[in-house]
Design a protein around this motif. Sequence first.
Motif, short mmCIF file in Angstrom:
data_model
loop_
_atom_site.label_atom_id
_atom_site.label_comp_id
_atom_site.label_asym_id
_atom_site.label_seq_id
_atom_site.Cartn_x
_atom_site.Cartn_y
_atom_site.Cartn_z
N GLU A 369 4.14 -10.27 8.97
CA GLU A 369 3.04 -9.33 8.68
C GLU A 369 3.59 -7.99 8.20
O GLU A 369 3.01 -7.35 7.32
N VAL A 370 4.68 -7.56 8.77
CA VAL A 370 5.31 -6.31 8.31
C VAL A 370 5.70 -6.42 6.84
O VAL A 370 5.49 -5.50 6.04
N GLY A 371 6.24 -7.59 6.46
CA GLY A 371 6.62 -7.79 5.06
C GLY A 371 5.43 -7.77 4.13
O GLY A 371 5.50 -7.26 3.01
N LYS A 372 4.27 -8.34 4.58
CA LYS A 372 3.07 -8.34 3.75
C LYS A 372 2.57 -6.93 3.49
O LYS A 372 2.22 -6.59 2.36
N TRP A 373 2.53 -6.13 4.56
CA TRP A 373 2.09 -4.74 4.37
C TRP A 373 3.10 -3.93 3.55
O TRP A 373 2.71 -3.05 2.77
N PHE A 374 4.35 -4.23 3.70
CA PHE A 374 5.38 -3.56 2.88
C PHE A 374 5.17 -3.88 1.39
O PHE A 374 5.24 -2.98 0.54
N ASP A 375 4.88 -5.14 1.09
CA ASP A 375 4.63 -5.53 -0.30
C ASP A 375 3.39 -4.82 -0.85
O ASP A 375 3.37 -4.37 -2.01
N PHE A 376 2.36 -4.73 -0.01
CA PHE A 376 1.12 -4.08 -0.45
C PHE A 376 1.36 -2.61 -0.79
O PHE A 376 0.90 -2.11 -1.82
N VAL A 377 2.06 -1.91 0.09
CA VAL A 377 2.34 -0.49 -0.13
C VAL A 377 3.19 -0.30 -1.39
O VAL A 377 2.96 0.61 -2.20
N CYS A 378 4.19 -1.15 -1.59
CA CYS A 378 5.05 -1.06 -2.78
C CYS A 378 4.25 -1.30 -4.05
O CYS A 378 4.42 -0.61 -5.06
N PHE A 379 3.36 -2.29 -4.02
CA PHE A 379 2.54 -2.59 -5.19
C PHE A 379 1.65 -1.41 -5.56
O PHE A 379 1.61 -0.98 -6.73
N ILE A 380 0.93 -0.86 -4.59
CA ILE A 380 0.05 0.28 -4.86
C ILE A 380 0.85 1.49 -5.33
O ILE A 380 0.47 2.19 -6.28
N SER A 381 2.00 1.73 -4.72
CA SER A 381 2.82 2.90 -5.09
C SER A 381 3.32 2.78 -6.52
O SER A 381 3.30 3.77 -7.29
N LEU A 382 3.76 1.59 -6.93
CA LEU A 382 4.27 1.43 -8.29
C LEU A 382 3.16 1.55 -9.33
O LEU A 382 3.37 2.12 -10.40
N ILE A 383 1.98 1.01 -9.03
CA ILE A 383 0.86 1.14 -9.97
C ILE A 383 0.46 2.60 -10.13
O ILE A 383 0.22 3.09 -11.24
N ILE A 384 0.42 3.35 -9.02
CA ILE A 384 0.10 4.78 -9.09
C ILE A 384 1.17 5.54 -9.86
O ILE A 384 0.87 6.41 -10.70
N GLN A 385 2.44 5.19 -9.59
CA GLN A 385 3.54 5.88 -10.29
C GLN A 385 3.49 5.63 -11.79
O GLN A 385 3.68 6.55 -12.59
N LEU A 386 3.22 4.39 -12.20
CA LEU A 386 3.13 4.08 -13.62
C LEU A 386 1.95 4.78 -14.27
O LEU A 386 2.06 5.33 -15.38
N THR A 387 0.82 4.81 -13.58
CA THR A 387 -0.37 5.48 -14.12
C THR A 387 -0.14 6.97 -14.29
O THR A 387 -0.47 7.55 -15.33
#
Length: 399
Positions: A369-387
């Motif tokens: 579960e820690v890994g799932k939330w880590f993936d979610f945070v990384c995904f949102i952070s990269l999309i925000i950074q690219l935008t």
Amino acid sequence: MEHLLFKILFICFMDDFVYAYTLTNEQNLHTALLSGYNKDLRPGTDRTYPLQVNASFYLFSIKEFDLDTGKLTITGVFQVNWYDERLSWDLTTYNQTNSTSIPQQKLWLPDLINVNPYENIRGLGSDLIKVIVFYTGLCDWYALQAFEVICDADVTDFPFDTQYCTLKFFIWGYQPNEVNVNFISSGIILTLYTENGIWEIADSITHTQSNLYGYKEIVVGLHLKRRTAYYVVSLVLPITTIAGLMGFVFLVPHDSGERLGFSITVLLSIVVYLTIVQDMLPEASEPNISILGYILVSYVLSGAFVVVLVIISLRIQNCPSDKPVPQSIVQLVRCCRRRGKKKDTVEPINEKSGPVDDEESDEHVTWYEVGKWFDFVCFISLIIQLTLTCVTYFSIVLS
């Protein structure tokens, strides 16, 4: 009707009469005009007044603009006219000869010298060009030439950049109170201009200005705007799309075994594409490096960082189940659970055991579960950074 016919016949007769001069008439005219003519002396009977020279610049084409070397090559023609009283004559003496052409090397010319050349300093015109002289003493000179000048380019906003380039000329050998140059029009005349595939003319200006020593400089200025369609389609959109794939690596199931390979493939794609478009980017570093160059470098660094994050994610999700999760990470996961849980969700009540305690149900946190939330945070952070990167870049270059 008869009156109108008479007018037409009279005009035709006068036209034939005006152009009835012969070769002998023009030859005698040349002999008379050039006999004792000193081309080293400027025109003007009263030397207390400066000679008035009128100029216009017609642009034909933009041949080349090399941003790396700062070389601008254009083709154009200067139309320059002035009055030389030594070259006037009586129409009746030469059988109504009202104009003639004389090679420029035989007459006085305003020596317009290009003072910002790319290589050799040279004046206007050549021995092939002639000056049209009218019976009033008006001299009309069309100096056609390819101009190579220095233009220091600013590539900060490439490929949405605009450049300002100038052609500067100076009348050599005369004081400011001897020759005065005026432009007939306030801008470049574009009636004969052929459009360039890379640059468009946003604006132009022609004027005279005084330099540090009080001498007049003749300035022809061009505001050039790059045509961006090709660069957007072949450069900006593809590299932005490839960079956008970096975040989606965290949506790939970790047990598929393709995460690390996907992230490395995206990184290599960005690096390969960077080498392909390197020839398009100007190498100039002054006054600034292109912002797009910084963007491409940031994409490469982000791709490398994503590879590291993917490795960390795989390590987290493959941790042994008997290894306890640190309490700080447990608290973060619980916080993410509460934020992700809908407020209107109704929990069922167990009649035998009573109500379910949320805190007790949230106590157990696994590494998966820690890994799932880590993936979610990384995904949102990269999309925000690219935008944010794209919005910031376009707001800077298009402002």
